[in-house]
Design an enzyme around this catalytic site. Structure first.
Site, PDB file in Angstrom:
ATOM      1  N   GLU A   1       0.827  -1.210   0.000  1.00 39.18           N
ATOM      2  CA  GLU A   1       0.000   0.000   0.000  1.00 39.18           C
ATOM      3  C   GLU A   1       0.859   1.258   0.000  1.00 39.18           C
ATOM      4  O   GLU A   1       0.572   2.218  -0.716  1.00 39.18           O
ATOM      5  CB  GLU A   1      -0.930   0.019   1.227  1.00 39.18           C
ATOM      6  CG  GLU A   1      -2.133  -0.883   1.104  1.00 39.18           C
ATOM      7  CD  GLU A   1      -3.180  -0.340   0.128  1.00 39.18           C
ATOM      8  OE1 GLU A   1      -3.074   0.823  -0.301  1.00 39.18           O
ATOM      9  OE2 GLU A   1      -4.091  -1.104  -0.222  1.00 39.18           O
TER      10      GLU A   1
ATOM     11  N   GLU B   1      -1.160  13.836  -3.617  1.00 40.84           N
ATOM     12  CA  GLU B   1       0.009  14.598  -3.187  1.00 40.84           C
ATOM     13  C   GLU B   1       0.615  13.903  -1.969  1.00 40.84           C
ATOM     14  O   GLU B   1      -0.121  13.365  -1.141  1.00 40.84           O
ATOM     15  CB  GLU B   1      -0.462  15.993  -2.759  1.00 40.84           C
ATOM     16  CG  GLU B   1       0.487  17.144  -3.049  1.00 40.84           C
ATOM     17  CD  GLU B   1      -0.167  18.480  -2.645  1.00 40.84           C
ATOM     18  OE1 GLU B   1       0.448  19.185  -1.857  1.00 40.84           O
ATOM     19  OE2 GLU B   1      -1.292  18.768  -3.100  1.00 40.84           O
TER      20      GLU B   1
END
Ligand SMILES: [Zn+2]
Length: 165
Positions: A84, A134
């Site tokens: 992840e 971001e």
């Protein structure tokens, strides 16, 4: 009760026999549908006493979290957090240790048990991917709007213990 039909046979789920909304039973095949929390994993990466955070897109868009995701079926929990974190940040990490474990109740439709791991960057450069738009390091004083209340608890703990400032 959040589910109405049996995942095995499509029969109607009922709590008439079990009297427990977390354990509805199928009225046709007697399958008991145990409703358990999912497991979420997050990795804490700190540089110069700043914490790496991700700005989310999709659910909780525009809010920030410690990069995280779900453990998949048949996947080892340590593999899950490394996978992840790489998908979301472009960074390969080595896990140091489990920092803390908390229950998440902020989403009534999906309770989770969250595991926050302390990690070190092994390779790669920060590049947002997957659920993030971001990635950036933040000091405690400049922490952006957070998506999850338990991340706030973790950040407070990191601050109290001197990991970030
Ligand atoms: Zn059934």
């Amino acid at each position: 009760m959040r589910y109405h039909f049996c995942p095995k046979c499509g029969g109607t789920l009922s709590i008439e026999k079990t009297k427990d909304p977390n354990k509805p039973k199928c009225t046709q095949c007697s399958f008991t549908f145990y409703q358990n929390p999912a497991v979420g994993v997050a990795a804490i990466v700190i540089k110069d006493k700043k914490l790496l955070m991700g700005k989310r897109q999709g659910s909780y868009a525009g809010q920030w979290c410690i990069p995280c995701g779900y453990v998949e079926w048949d996947e080892d929990v340590y593999d899950a957090v490394v996978r992840e974190f790489f998908e979301e940040t472009g960074l390969k990490i080595n896990i140091s240790y489990v920092y803390t474990v908390l229950s998440n109740f902020h989403n009534p439709a999906q309770h989770t048990v969250g595991i926050w791991f302390m990690a070190e960057v092994a390779s790669g450069t920060e590049e947002a991917g997957d659920d993030l738009e971001e990635v950036e390091y933040f000091s405690y004083a400049d922490m952006p709007v957070l998506a999850f209340p338990t991340d706030r608890d973790v950040i407070e703990k990191l601050k109290t213990e001197g990991f970030i400032n």
